[in-house]
Design a protein around this motif. Structure first.
Motif, mmCIF file in Angstrom:
data_model
loop_
_atom_site.group_PDB
_atom_site.id
_atom_site.type_symbol
_atom_site.label_atom_id
_atom_site.label_comp_id
_atom_site.label_asym_id
_atom_site.label_seq_id
_atom_site.Cartn_x
_atom_site.Cartn_y
_atom_site.Cartn_z
ATOM 1 N N VAL A 101 -9.323 10.492 -6.804
ATOM 2 C CA VAL A 101 -8.213 11.467 -6.683
ATOM 3 C C VAL A 101 -6.998 10.033 -6.891
ATOM 4 O O VAL A 101 -7.056 9.224 -6.809
ATOM 5 C CB VAL A 101 -7.891 11.602 -5.286
ATOM 6 C CG1 VAL A 101 -7.123 12.151 -4.795
ATOM 7 C CG2 VAL A 101 -9.046 12.035 -4.457
ATOM 8 N N TYR A 102 -6.259 11.056 -7.975
ATOM 9 C CA TYR A 102 -4.836 9.601 -8.200
ATOM 10 C C TYR A 102 -4.039 11.170 -7.472
ATOM 11 O O TYR A 102 -3.145 10.987 -8.959
ATOM 12 C CB TYR A 102 -5.613 9.604 -9.701
ATOM 13 C CG TYR A 102 -6.398 8.670 -10.153
ATOM 14 C CD1 TYR A 102 -7.214 8.472 -10.077
ATOM 15 C CD2 TYR A 102 -5.970 8.160 -11.853
ATOM 16 C CE1 TYR A 102 -8.320 7.197 -9.859
ATOM 17 C CE2 TYR A 102 -6.559 6.596 -12.006
ATOM 18 C CZ TYR A 102 -8.166 6.864 -11.112
ATOM 19 O OH TYR A 102 -8.779 6.185 -12.043
ATOM 20 N N VAL A 103 -3.646 10.624 -6.782
ATOM 21 C CA VAL A 103 -2.474 10.937 -6.269
ATOM 22 C C VAL A 103 -1.397 10.335 -5.225
ATOM 23 O O VAL A 103 -1.778 9.294 -4.427
ATOM 24 C CB VAL A 103 -2.390 12.223 -5.325
ATOM 25 C CG1 VAL A 103 -1.390 12.777 -4.005
ATOM 26 C CG2 VAL A 103 -3.623 13.367 -5.634
ATOM 27 N N GLY A 104 0.073 10.169 -6.089
ATOM 28 C CA GLY A 104 0.498 9.244 -4.969
ATOM 29 C C GLY A 104 2.130 9.375 -4.608
ATOM 30 O O GLY A 104 2.388 11.088 -4.724
ATOM 31 N N SER A 105 2.894 8.959 -4.197
ATOM 32 C CA SER A 105 3.865 9.563 -3.978
ATOM 33 C C SER A 105 5.267 8.310 -3.593
ATOM 34 O O SER A 105 5.176 7.033 -3.838
ATOM 35 C CB SER A 105 4.108 9.506 -2.049
ATOM 36 O OG SER A 105 5.104 10.021 -1.690
ATOM 37 N N GLY A 106 6.708 8.334 -3.515
ATOM 38 C CA GLY A 106 7.056 7.305 -4.498
ATOM 39 C C GLY A 106 7.603 7.001 -3.261
ATOM 40 O O GLY A 106 8.726 5.920 -2.995
ATOM 41 N N ILE A 107 8.368 7.960 -1.752
ATOM 42 C CA ILE A 107 9.171 7.365 -0.878
ATOM 43 C C ILE A 107 7.709 7.014 0.564
ATOM 44 O O ILE A 107 8.205 6.625 1.567
ATOM 45 C CB ILE A 107 9.979 7.437 -0.681
ATOM 46 C CG1 ILE A 107 11.624 7.530 -1.730
ATOM 47 C CG2 ILE A 107 10.808 7.105 0.902
ATOM 48 C CD1 ILE A 107 12.115 8.511 -1.697
ATOM 49 N N MET A 135 0.410 6.984 8.266
ATOM 50 C CA MET A 135 0.970 8.039 8.399
ATOM 51 C C MET A 135 2.204 7.663 7.382
ATOM 52 O O MET A 135 2.815 8.686 6.708
ATOM 53 C CB MET A 135 1.753 8.714 9.324
ATOM 54 C CG MET A 135 0.601 9.142 10.184
ATOM 55 S SD MET A 135 1.719 9.949 11.816
ATOM 56 C CE MET A 135 2.532 11.409 11.374
ATOM 57 N N MET A 136 2.790 6.824 6.907
ATOM 58 C CA MET A 136 3.686 6.391 6.739
ATOM 59 C C MET A 136 3.199 6.128 5.260
ATOM 60 O O MET A 136 4.518 6.157 4.017
ATOM 61 C CB MET A 136 4.670 5.152 7.376
ATOM 62 C CG MET A 136 5.858 5.024 6.414
ATOM 63 S SD MET A 136 6.319 3.283 6.961
ATOM 64 C CE MET A 136 5.358 1.745 6.650
ATOM 65 N N ILE A 137 2.486 5.279 4.761
ATOM 66 C CA ILE A 137 2.016 4.720 3.840
ATOM 67 C C ILE A 137 1.792 5.718 2.455
ATOM 68 O O ILE A 137 1.147 6.284 2.891
ATOM 69 C CB ILE A 137 1.454 3.381 3.653
ATOM 70 C CG1 ILE A 137 -0.149 4.184 4.541
ATOM 71 C CG2 ILE A 137 1.849 2.270 4.881
ATOM 72 C CD1 ILE A 137 -1.184 3.160 4.486
ATOM 73 N N SER A 138 2.649 4.953 1.220
ATOM 74 C CA SER A 138 2.682 6.149 0.415
ATOM 75 C C SER A 138 0.850 6.973 -0.205
ATOM 76 O O SER A 138 0.791 8.384 -0.935
ATOM 77 C CB SER A 138 3.316 5.724 -0.649
ATOM 78 O OG SER A 138 4.625 5.233 -0.828
ATOM 79 N N ASN A 139 -0.180 5.758 0.015
ATOM 80 C CA ASN A 139 -1.640 6.131 -0.466
ATOM 81 C C ASN A 139 -1.737 6.610 0.429
ATOM 82 O O ASN A 139 -3.566 7.141 0.352
ATOM 83 C CB ASN A 139 -2.328 4.937 -0.203
ATOM 84 C CG ASN A 139 -2.356 4.241 1.130
ATOM 85 O OD1 ASN A 139 -1.732 3.801 1.955
ATOM 86 N ND2 ASN A 139 -3.677 3.933 1.146
ATOM 87 N N MET A 140 -1.663 7.478 1.407
ATOM 88 C CA MET A 140 -2.358 7.840 2.762
ATOM 89 C C MET A 140 -2.539 9.271 1.998
ATOM 90 O O MET A 140 -3.204 10.565 2.477
ATOM 91 C CB MET A 140 -1.703 8.343 3.146
ATOM 92 C CG MET A 140 -2.316 9.402 4.726
ATOM 93 S SD MET A 140 -4.107 8.002 4.883
ATOM 94 C CE MET A 140 -3.418 6.083 5.486
ATOM 95 N N ALA A 141 -1.965 9.990 1.173
ATOM 96 C CA ALA A 141 -1.925 11.487 0.296
ATOM 97 C C ALA A 141 -3.078 11.443 -0.353
ATOM 98 O O ALA A 141 -4.355 12.589 -0.170
ATOM 99 C CB ALA A 141 -1.196 12.140 -0.227
ATOM 100 N N ALA A 142 -3.737 10.356 -1.043
ATOM 101 C CA ALA A 142 -4.412 10.028 -1.524
ATOM 102 C C ALA A 142 -5.870 9.919 -0.793
ATOM 103 O O ALA A 142 -7.417 11.013 -1.202
ATOM 104 C CB ALA A 142 -4.421 8.725 -2.454
ATOM 105 N N ALA A 143 -5.413 9.408 0.273
ATOM 106 C CA ALA A 143 -6.577 9.048 1.140
ATOM 107 C C ALA A 143 -7.440 10.150 2.107
ATOM 108 O O ALA A 143 -8.535 10.702 1.548
ATOM 109 C CB ALA A 143 -6.836 8.152 2.149
ATOM 110 N N ALA A 151 -14.493 12.595 -1.702
ATOM 111 C CA ALA A 151 -14.243 12.294 -3.030
ATOM 112 C C ALA A 151 -14.995 11.007 -3.249
ATOM 113 O O ALA A 151 -13.684 10.212 -2.854
ATOM 114 C CB ALA A 151 -13.029 13.043 -3.733
ATOM 115 N N LEU A 152 -15.732 10.423 -3.375
ATOM 116 C CA LEU A 152 -16.782 9.002 -3.449
ATOM 117 C C LEU A 152 -15.769 8.107 -4.548
ATOM 118 O O LEU A 152 -16.174 6.999 -4.589
ATOM 119 C CB LEU A 152 -17.811 8.832 -2.868
ATOM 120 C CG LEU A 152 -18.167 9.983 -2.002
ATOM 121 C CD1 LEU A 152 -19.638 9.337 -1.888
ATOM 122 C CD2 LEU A 152 -18.486 9.084 -0.635
#
Length: 412
Positions: A101-107, A135-143, A151-152
């Motif tokens: 999973v490679y998913v990011g967020s700018g803000i 809930m705030m940190i940008s990596n949480m979408a990928a997580a 997805a391991l």
């Protein structure tokens, strides 16, 4: 090396919350920009944005689960759900240690941060949610995507501002090509249409002030452009090695064949005035793809509707393509979606894949009086049918981050 295919797509956007609705409206040249009605804008310079409508997180995830996710994460998970369903991947039949999973967020979760800061100030530290940080940190979408689907494999959350989607897709492409994964869920998500973001961008004079004409506010390459329009959403794709896709007889939308990245090394928010970084990223992407400039059939421009940004991107295209630049159709999706920040690259990659698949180039709307410094073929105001084989998608971000991907219509 493995060839890398795009086999699934998912979208949450101001133009619709699934791919076909988004694509239909994009091709028809419809704007997704409207007045903001989620908070009081009476004291704001800009009162418009590309707001996602008809998105019911409680209905999608259940109230309890939805409350554990910021809006950007909800968008990402909803788009990933669509992309995986579209891909037809059966999680019980694949090696999930080779699913990444490679998913990011700018803000990231800025709305959650604002809400909890209000609670801290009004009710004290005892009432601040213990889930604020996750809930705030940008990596949480990928997580969250990784957790939901087991997805391991490698998980990455790039933070390259508005080039996140292309960074994620490009880095995933390289890992799959090198044999490090069979499939990767990739893209970006953003939900930053908030009071503090709107105030900051507005005070920086970066936003359009056409509050009385929302649908006409985002106008890339037009002489009357006066800034970008903030937007929100998510664009997620599934990438697979060709061998993996063929083993399960997957539908293939397009092939990823190149990726280029660079830095302007110039300014924290302004693009290089001569487009040097954009030129280098496009050149690198074409070199990796082993594609000559004259083989490119369409360019999906970053084109945010800012005076300097659109001009410098035009200069970069001319520098790379020479006289051929005047023969390449250049389309600007943000004229309709607004600028979805960290979600833009993923959404525009999907639009480019659909273009290659269907032979349709979406228009650049609101191009009524071309800027003399922006004199290329921007497919003004009406979609165009064309024979398309190879396209590039540009994404550039604050800090000088540039990322470009090259897609090719699939052929055995």
């Amino acid at each position: 090396m493995e060839r890398v295919m795009l086999t699934g797509m998912g979208i949450i956007s101001p133009l619709g919350n699934e791919v076909e609705t988004f694509w239909d409206r994009l091709c028809r040249g419809e704007s997704g920009i409207s007045r903001i009605d989620t908070f009081d804008t009476s004291r704001f310079k800009t009162k418009i944005a590309g707001v996602v409508r008809e998105f019911d997180a409680d209905a999608r995830f259940g109230r309890k689960e939805a409350r554990r996710m910021d809006r950007f994460c909800q968008f990402a998970l909803a788009a990933a759900d669509q992309a995986l369903e579209d891909s037809g991947l059966s999680l019980g039949e694949i090696d999930r240690e080779r699913l990444g999973v490679y998913v990011g967020s700018g803000i990231g979760g800025i709305q959650t941060l604002l809400e909890q800061d209000g609670i801290l100030r009004d009710r004290g530290p005892e009432r601040v949610s213990p889930t604020l940080v996750p809930m705030m940190i940008s990596n949480m979408a990928a997580a969250m995507i990784s957790i939901k689907y087991g997805a391991l494999g490698p998980t990455l959350s790039p933070v390259t501002a508005c080039s996140i989607g292309n960074t994620a897709i490009g880095e995933a492409f390289r890992l799959i090509r090198a044999g490090g994964a069979d499939a990767i869920i990739a893209g970006g998500a953003e939900a930053a249409v908030t009071e503090i973001s709107l105030a900051s961008f507005g005070n920086a004079t970066a936003l359009s002030g056409r509050n009385d004409e929302p649908a006409r506010a985002s106008r890339p390459f037009d002489a009357g452009r006066d800034g970008f329009v903030m937007a929100e959403g998510a664009g997620i794709v599934v990438l697979e090695s060709l061998s993996h896709a063929q083993r399960r007889n997957a539908r293939i939308y397009a092939e990823v064949i190149g990726y280029g990245a660079s830095s302007d090394a110039y300014h924290i928010v302004a693009t290089h005035p001569e487009g040097i970084g954009a030129y280098q990223a496009m050149r690198s992407a074409l070199r990796e793809a082993a594609v000559n400039p004259e083989e490119v059939d369409v360019i999906s421009a970053h084109a945010t509707s800012t005076e300097l940004g659109d001009k410098s991107e035009t200069m970069a295209i001319k520098k790379l393509f020479g006289e051929y630049a005047y023969r390449i159709p250049v389309t600007a999706n943000k004229s309709m979606t607004g600028h979805m920040l960290g979600a833009a690259g993923g959404v525009e990659a999907i639009a480019l894949a659909k273009s290659l698949e269907q032979g349709i180039i979406p228009p650049t709307i609101n191009l009524e009086q071309p800027d003399p410094d922006c004199d290329l073929d921007y497919v003004p105001n009406e979609a165009r049918q064309a024979r398309l084989k190879i396209g590039i998608s540009n994404s550039f971000g604050f800090g000088g981050h540039n990322a470009v991907i090259v897609l090719k219509a699939f052929a055995e």
